[in-house]
Design an enzyme around this catalytic site. Structure first.
Site, PDB file in Angstrom:
ATOM      1  N   ASN A  91       0.859  -1.324   0.379  1.00 42.87           N
ATOM      2  CA  ASN A  91      -0.171  -0.195  -0.300  1.00 42.87           C
ATOM      3  C   ASN A  91       0.775   1.028   0.014  1.00 42.87           C
ATOM      4  OD1 ASN A  91      -2.657   1.344   2.679  1.00 42.87           O
ATOM      5  ND2 ASN A  91      -2.402   1.371   0.323  1.00 42.87           N
ATOM      6  N   CYS A 122      -5.087   6.623   8.177  1.00 44.86           N
ATOM      7  CA  CYS A 122      -4.330   5.389   7.724  1.00 44.86           C
ATOM      8  C   CYS A 122      -3.373   4.642   8.210  1.00 44.86           C
ATOM      9  CB  CYS A 122      -4.358   6.556   5.898  1.00 44.86           C
ATOM     10  SG  CYS A 122      -3.285   4.971   4.444  1.00 44.86           S
ATOM     11  N   GLY A 123      -4.485   3.481   7.958  1.00 45.08           N
ATOM     12  CA  GLY A 123      -3.726   2.564   8.917  1.00 45.08           C
ATOM     13  C   GLY A 123      -1.950   2.141   8.530  1.00 45.08           C
ATOM     14  N   ASN A 124      -1.932   2.099   7.187  1.00 45.00           N
ATOM     15  CA  ASN A 124      -0.444   1.620   6.725  1.00 45.00           C
ATOM     16  C   ASN A 124       0.080   3.471   6.382  1.00 45.00           C
ATOM     17  OD1 ASN A 124      -0.517  -1.167   6.604  1.00 45.00           O
ATOM     18  ND2 ASN A 124      -1.598  -0.991   3.988  1.00 45.00           N
ATOM     19  N   GLU A 132     -10.902   0.909  -1.548  1.00 43.77           N
ATOM     20  CA  GLU A 132     -10.685   2.403  -1.354  1.00 43.77           C
ATOM     21  C   GLU A 132     -11.386   3.064  -1.593  1.00 43.77           C
ATOM     22  OE1 GLU A 132      -7.389   4.189   2.060  1.00 43.77           O
ATOM     23  OE2 GLU A 132      -6.814   2.349   0.799  1.00 43.77           O
ATOM     24  N   ASN A 150     -12.593   6.161  10.003  1.00 42.88           N
ATOM     25  CA  ASN A 150     -12.893   6.551   8.309  1.00 42.88           C
ATOM     26  C   ASN A 150     -14.397   4.761   8.437  1.00 42.88           C
ATOM     27  OD1 ASN A 150     -10.973   4.392   8.550  1.00 42.88           O
ATOM     28  ND2 ASN A 150     -10.402   4.773   6.631  1.00 42.88           N
ATOM     29  N   THR A 152      -6.617  -0.232   8.188  1.00 46.02           N
ATOM     30  CA  THR A 152      -8.192   0.724   8.910  1.00 46.02           C
ATOM     31  C   THR A 152      -8.854  -0.641   8.184  1.00 46.02           C
ATOM     32  OG1 THR A 152      -8.897   1.817   6.905  1.00 46.02           O
ATOM     33  CG2 THR A 152      -7.730   3.104   9.247  1.00 46.02           C
ATOM     34  N   CYS A 201      -4.468  -2.588   3.216  1.00 39.16           N
ATOM     35  CA  CYS A 201      -5.653  -1.219   3.729  1.00 39.16           C
ATOM     36  C   CYS A 201      -5.006  -1.631   5.825  1.00 39.16           C
ATOM     37  CB  CYS A 201      -6.998  -1.207   3.133  1.00 39.16           C
ATOM     38  SG  CYS A 201      -7.814   0.194   4.079  1.00 39.16           S
TER      39      CYS A 201
END
Length: 290
Positions: free
Chosen positions: A21, A91-93, A221, A170, A232, A230
């Site tokens: 990502n 955005c987790g990544n 996304e 999100n 999240t 992803c």
């Protein structure tokens, strides 16, 4: 107050990814850059720009008006933009890639530190400063919100699945499927019904249960399209799986995405921690004309 200016023909950048990502990091500590949606989209274009799923502008909270209230808790703000130029809340990544960059650039010390986002302040842990370090980096993702919204469906071609709404800072619509190929090519957004339930769009996860504590997924996304992973979305999938199984925490899950493997730890209080690779692969100057 510093006067903002748009990039003219050149900008310094770093390129990084977490489980493929990928993101463009724009260092802007003093908040001098005004990024238009069109400029963001141009940079993220994989043919005429650098190419990425999104942009991470690294700006000090004291220089970012929308992060000013978080300046007492975090030095840095992640101004995340989706590939289409729209603002992203979390955005987790991306936050793990940004944290990796801040440590590699000597802007933060290795260890645990706070990063502000539009979804609030998150704690990240980067245990190594080596420029060749590939991961893992961990971020405290907070607790998912599952408001129990009913009647949501995801539709692809002739197939239709019930979906669970999960908020990870999100919005996500999580659908459990028998085969990830049933999601189709994901070049266009899946249909989410009823119409208008997500007026600002939604990220859709197609999830296969691989056995106890193990999920596989594909993600469309919002503002981007299909992504190779992803963060999240991985957390949302775990939250949905635990709700579906009436499983209380604590728990540990492996989540496999096309781009790699992520790990999600759920503590007894419901708090989630996302761990996975995060690496900076290049730095340079982009020159674009308009």
């Amino acid at each position: 107050m510093t006067t903002q200016r748009p990039y003219a023909t050149a900008c310094h950048f770093a390129k990084g990814h977490g489980a493929e990502n990928d993101f463009i990091v724009l260092p802007d500590p003093d908040g001098q850059l005004a990024l238009s949606a069109s400029y963001v989209a141009r940079l993220c274009d994989r043919r005429s720009g650098i190419g990425a799923d999104g942009i991470l502008r690294a700006v000090r909270c004291t220089a970012a008006p929308e992060a000013a209230t978080m300046a007492a808790d975090a030095e840095w703000f992640m101004d995340y933009r989706n590939a289409d130029g729209s603002n992203g809340s979390m955005c987790g990544n991306g936050i793990r890639v940004l944290a990796r960059y801040l440590v590699d650039a000597g802007l933060c010390l290795p260890g645990t530190f706070a990063v502000a986002t539009r979804a609030g302040v998150r704690q990240v842990d980067v245990p190594d400063r080596s420029p060749t370090f590939q991961g893992p980096v961990t971020v405290a993702m907070g607790r998912p919100e599952l408001p129990g919204t009913t009647g949501i469906e995801v539709v692809v071609a002739e197939r239709r699945w019930a979906a669970l709404h999960v908020d990870m800072g999100n919005p996500h619509a999580v659908a459990f499927v028998d085969d990830l190929d049933h999601a189709g090519d994901l070049r266009t957004s899946p249909i989410v019904a009823p119409v208008g339930i997500y007026p600002l769009g939604v990220t859709v996860e197609f999830v296969v249960d691989q056995g106890p504590g193990h999920l596989a997924l594909r993600v469309h996304e919002r503002g981007v399209g299909e992504t190779r992973a992803c963060g999240t979305g991985a957390c949302a999938a775990v939250a949905a799986a635990m709700r579906q199984a009436a499983q209380p925490g604590p728990a540990r899950y492996i989540v496999d995405a096309p781009g790699g493997r992520l790990h999600v730890e759920v503590r007894s209080d419901g708090a989630m921690f996302l761990t996975g690779p995060a690496t900076i692969i290049a730095q340079g100057t982009a020159r674009l004309t308009f």
